[in-house]
Design a protein around this motif. Sequence first.
Motif, PDB file in Angstrom:
ATOM      1  N   MET A 125       0.825  -1.237   0.006  1.00  0.00           N
ATOM      2  CA  MET A 125      -0.017  -0.026   0.104  1.00  0.00           C
ATOM      3  C   MET A 125       0.838   1.243  -0.050  1.00  0.00           C
ATOM      4  O   MET A 125       0.604   2.220  -0.809  1.00  0.00           O
ATOM      5  N   GLN A 126       2.047   1.256   0.759  1.00  0.00           N
ATOM      6  CA  GLN A 126       2.868   2.306   1.118  1.00  0.00           C
ATOM      7  C   GLN A 126       3.463   2.691  -0.364  1.00  0.00           C
ATOM      8  O   GLN A 126       3.619   3.672  -0.951  1.00  0.00           O
ATOM      9  N   SER A 127       3.854   1.655  -1.244  1.00  0.00           N
ATOM     10  CA  SER A 127       4.551   1.898  -2.408  1.00  0.00           C
ATOM     11  C   SER A 127       3.747   2.370  -3.561  1.00  0.00           C
ATOM     12  O   SER A 127       3.989   2.981  -4.618  1.00  0.00           O
ATOM     13  N   SER A 128       2.274   2.261  -3.494  1.00  0.00           N
ATOM     14  CA  SER A 128       1.377   2.710  -4.236  1.00  0.00           C
ATOM     15  C   SER A 128       0.944   3.993  -4.163  1.00  0.00           C
ATOM     16  O   SER A 128       0.409   4.639  -4.843  1.00  0.00           O
ATOM     17  N   MET A 129       1.262   4.758  -2.919  1.00  0.00           N
ATOM     18  CA  MET A 129       1.009   6.244  -2.742  1.00  0.00           C
ATOM     19  C   MET A 129       1.663   7.393  -3.347  1.00  0.00           C
ATOM     20  O   MET A 129       2.983   7.239  -3.335  1.00  0.00           O
ATOM     21  N   PRO A 130       1.335   8.204  -3.703  1.00  0.00           N
ATOM     22  CA  PRO A 130       1.992   9.089  -4.649  1.00  0.00           C
ATOM     23  C   PRO A 130       2.327  10.463  -3.487  1.00  0.00           C
ATOM     24  O   PRO A 130       2.992  11.251  -4.244  1.00  0.00           O
ATOM     25  N   TRP A 131       2.561  10.074  -2.443  1.00  0.00           N
ATOM     26  CA  TRP A 131       2.993  11.208  -1.458  1.00  0.00           C
ATOM     27  C   TRP A 131       3.784  10.480  -0.415  1.00  0.00           C
ATOM     28  O   TRP A 131       3.898   9.432  -0.512  1.00  0.00           O
ATOM     29  N   PHE A 132       4.528  11.210   0.249  1.00  0.00           N
ATOM     30  CA  PHE A 132       5.509  10.994   1.417  1.00  0.00           C
ATOM     31  C   PHE A 132       4.885  10.207   2.221  1.00  0.00           C
ATOM     32  O   PHE A 132       3.882  10.681   2.843  1.00  0.00           O
ATOM     33  N   THR A 133       5.428   9.119   2.943  1.00  0.00           N
ATOM     34  CA  THR A 133       4.811   8.468   4.131  1.00  0.00           C
ATOM     35  C   THR A 133       5.908   8.339   4.952  1.00  0.00           C
ATOM     36  O   THR A 133       7.261   8.080   4.718  1.00  0.00           O
ATOM     37  N   VAL A 134       5.500   7.866   6.227  1.00  0.00           N
ATOM     38  CA  VAL A 134       6.345   7.447   7.319  1.00  0.00           C
ATOM     39  C   VAL A 134       6.926   6.160   7.146  1.00  0.00           C
ATOM     40  O   VAL A 134       6.170   5.416   6.791  1.00  0.00           O
ATOM     41  N   TYR A 135       8.177   5.988   6.913  1.00  0.00           N
ATOM     42  CA  TYR A 135       8.562   4.511   6.711  1.00  0.00           C
ATOM     43  C   TYR A 135       8.040   3.445   7.559  1.00  0.00           C
ATOM     44  O   TYR A 135       7.751   2.445   7.048  1.00  0.00           O
ATOM     45  N   HIS A 136       8.054   3.714   8.880  1.00  0.00           N
ATOM     46  CA  HIS A 136       7.424   2.801   9.778  1.00  0.00           C
ATOM     47  C   HIS A 136       6.832   3.801  10.971  1.00  0.00           C
ATOM     48  O   HIS A 136       7.484   4.629  11.475  1.00  0.00           O
ATOM     49  N   PRO A 137       5.661   3.362  11.740  1.00  0.00           N
ATOM     50  CA  PRO A 137       5.118   3.891  12.674  1.00  0.00           C
ATOM     51  C   PRO A 137       6.153   4.031  13.628  1.00  0.00           C
ATOM     52  O   PRO A 137       5.984   5.053  14.553  1.00  0.00           O
ATOM     53  N   SER A 138       6.877   3.212  14.083  1.00  0.00           N
ATOM     54  CA  SER A 138       7.712   3.380  14.968  1.00  0.00           C
ATOM     55  C   SER A 138       8.565   4.317  15.136  1.00  0.00           C
ATOM     56  O   SER A 138       9.346   4.804  16.055  1.00  0.00           O
ATOM     57  N   VAL A 139       8.982   5.096  14.087  1.00  0.00           N
ATOM     58  CA  VAL A 139       9.752   6.139  14.225  1.00  0.00           C
ATOM     59  C   VAL A 139       9.001   7.326  14.372  1.00  0.00           C
ATOM     60  O   VAL A 139       9.900   8.485  14.657  1.00  0.00           O
ATOM     61  N   ILE A 140       7.947   7.387  14.655  1.00  0.00           N
ATOM     62  CA  ILE A 140       7.168   8.788  15.198  1.00  0.00           C
ATOM     63  C   ILE A 140       7.253   8.832  16.788  1.00  0.00           C
ATOM     64  O   ILE A 140       6.953   7.667  17.413  1.00  0.00           O
ATOM     65  N   ILE A 177      -0.711  14.587  18.262  1.00  0.00           N
ATOM     66  CA  ILE A 177      -1.994  14.300  17.031  1.00  0.00           C
ATOM     67  C   ILE A 177      -3.064  13.935  17.736  1.00  0.00           C
ATOM     68  O   ILE A 177      -4.206  14.364  17.297  1.00  0.00           O
ATOM     69  N   LYS A 178      -3.138  13.501  18.686  1.00  0.00           N
ATOM     70  CA  LYS A 178      -4.338  13.003  19.555  1.00  0.00           C
ATOM     71  C   LYS A 178      -5.138  13.810  20.104  1.00  0.00           C
ATOM     72  O   LYS A 178      -6.120  14.362  20.169  1.00  0.00           O
ATOM     73  N   GLU A 179      -4.100  14.701  21.047  1.00  0.00           N
ATOM     74  CA  GLU A 179      -4.711  15.701  21.808  1.00  0.00           C
ATOM     75  C   GLU A 179      -5.092  17.136  21.415  1.00  0.00           C
ATOM     76  O   GLU A 179      -5.904  17.868  21.743  1.00  0.00           O
ATOM     77  N   VAL A 180      -4.084  17.552  20.157  1.00  0.00           N
ATOM     78  CA  VAL A 180      -4.359  18.965  19.672  1.00  0.00           C
ATOM     79  C   VAL A 180      -4.877  18.784  18.354  1.00  0.00           C
ATOM     80  O   VAL A 180      -5.902  19.403  18.163  1.00  0.00           O
ATOM     81  N   TRP A 181      -4.714  17.463  17.532  1.00  0.00           N
ATOM     82  CA  TRP A 181      -5.413  17.689  16.385  1.00  0.00           C
ATOM     83  C   TRP A 181      -6.623  16.710  16.534  1.00  0.00           C
ATOM     84  O   TRP A 181      -7.305  16.429  15.481  1.00  0.00           O
ATOM     85  N   HIS A 182      -6.936  15.980  17.728  1.00  0.00           N
ATOM     86  CA  HIS A 182      -8.166  15.273  17.798  1.00  0.00           C
ATOM     87  C   HIS A 182      -8.115  14.079  17.095  1.00  0.00           C
ATOM     88  O   HIS A 182      -9.347  13.648  16.765  1.00  0.00           O
ATOM     89  N   PHE A 183      -7.034  13.306  16.613  1.00  0.00           N
ATOM     90  CA  PHE A 183      -7.419  12.059  15.854  1.00  0.00           C
ATOM     91  C   PHE A 183      -7.332  10.872  16.760  1.00  0.00           C
ATOM     92  O   PHE A 183      -6.981  10.716  17.700  1.00  0.00           O
ATOM     93  N   ARG A 184      -8.537  10.171  16.269  1.00  0.00           N
ATOM     94  CA  ARG A 184      -8.914   9.030  16.873  1.00  0.00           C
ATOM     95  C   ARG A 184      -8.539   7.867  16.183  1.00  0.00           C
ATOM     96  O   ARG A 184      -7.389   7.377  16.043  1.00  0.00           O
ATOM     97  N   ASN A 185      -9.651   7.382  15.448  1.00  0.00           N
ATOM     98  CA  ASN A 185      -9.236   6.080  14.340  1.00  0.00           C
ATOM     99  C   ASN A 185      -9.456   6.625  12.977  1.00  0.00           C
ATOM    100  O   ASN A 185      -9.440   6.013  11.950  1.00  0.00           O
ATOM    101  N   LYS A 186     -10.765   7.590  12.778  1.00  0.00           N
ATOM    102  CA  LYS A 186     -11.251   7.849  11.420  1.00  0.00           C
ATOM    103  C   LYS A 186     -10.091   8.652  10.972  1.00  0.00           C
ATOM    104  O   LYS A 186      -9.420   9.610  11.575  1.00  0.00           O
ATOM    105  N   PRO A 187      -9.744   8.699   9.341  1.00  0.00           N
ATOM    106  CA  PRO A 187      -8.917   9.641   8.797  1.00  0.00           C
ATOM    107  C   PRO A 187      -9.245  10.981   8.903  1.00  0.00           C
ATOM    108  O   PRO A 187     -10.400  11.289   9.015  1.00  0.00           O
ATOM    109  N   ILE A 188      -8.185  11.902   9.062  1.00  0.00           N
ATOM    110  CA  ILE A 188      -8.389  13.216   9.083  1.00  0.00           C
ATOM    111  C   ILE A 188      -7.346  13.903   8.058  1.00  0.00           C
ATOM    112  O   ILE A 188      -6.481  13.091   7.799  1.00  0.00           O
ATOM    113  N   LEU A 189      -7.504  14.891   7.775  1.00  0.00           N
ATOM    114  CA  LEU A 189      -6.762  15.561   6.798  1.00  0.00           C
ATOM    115  C   LEU A 189      -6.250  17.070   7.114  1.00  0.00           C
ATOM    116  O   LEU A 189      -6.823  17.892   7.180  1.00  0.00           O
TER     117      LEU A 189
END
Length: 308
Positions: free
Chosen positions: A1-16, A24-36
């Motif tokens: 899936m990552q290789s098919s994306m035309p945008w930059f992606t984090v190589y692996h979630p562990s690097v965040i 991202i959770k507290e200020v941008w209010h991300f839970r599980n649904k996609p946000i942009l």
Amino acid sequence: MQSSMPWFTVYHPSVIEKPVIRFIKEVWHFRNKPILVVLDPQGKLVCPNALHMMWIWGSNAFPFTSLREESLWREETWRLELLVNGIDPVILNWIKEGKYIFLYGGDDIEWVRKFTNNARAVAQAAHIPLEMVYVGKSSKREKIRRLMTTITMEKLSYIWEDFTMIWFFWTRIESMLYSKIQLGKLDDHDPMMQEIKKLLSYDREGGWAVLSNGSNVVVNGHSTTILPTLVEYELWKDQVPVKGFDLALEDHHRTIHGISHPCCRFDFPMTMGRIPGTMKCPECNRAMEKFSTFLCCHDEVIPDVLFQ
């Protein structure tokens, strides 16, 4: 899936880093649904979630800032195109031809039969060109599929056979509500938003119908008020030559609505980041009661991706 994306992606979630995740959770209010989240060239936040305006206005929402979102709402009006634009060109053609159009939904086949038959009878008696389209429900997909089969077999009305169209319709309506929540203008006495809230509430509590004359919405009614209005046509038909069909129907519907007050209900998944602390009822404008609900409708989930 990552290789098919035309945008930059984090190589692996562990690097965040953990502080970033917390931000991202507290200020941008991300839970599980996609946000942009949209940032300007200087890295400044210009929109906490642009998905809502994308679903509503598409590329016309560019550059997807909160200022642009507010501007688009100021330009918008309560019209049929707001509900169906970008979904079905058939309905847009009906609008251009100046026809009366009933959008309706619900999951009770007996109510659908009574509604469509009475709507057709009233149209014939009043000599108005009427089209009807069943747009399903935001949940209960399998039940809706069976109901649509019956509607087609009995030739009750036009339907959207593609469930993606139904999903897109309800996603756009919900996005309108979420957009107002995000802008902090959910209860600003905006008549158009009250109608959007009614539609979402009616979808949760029975059937509903929206009647338009071309682009202009005449009435937005719950199943318990719109069907009696049509059934009682004999009581208001004499007002049609005096007031016109639109106003005569609207006045009688208002009378019935004053007697029958359907309950209003809104469901916000906990996975949605921004949930309002309070909401006012779109029918009576009182503060609504708040409950915690556990719900399982056993629905198949339509993929979030509409276009490849």
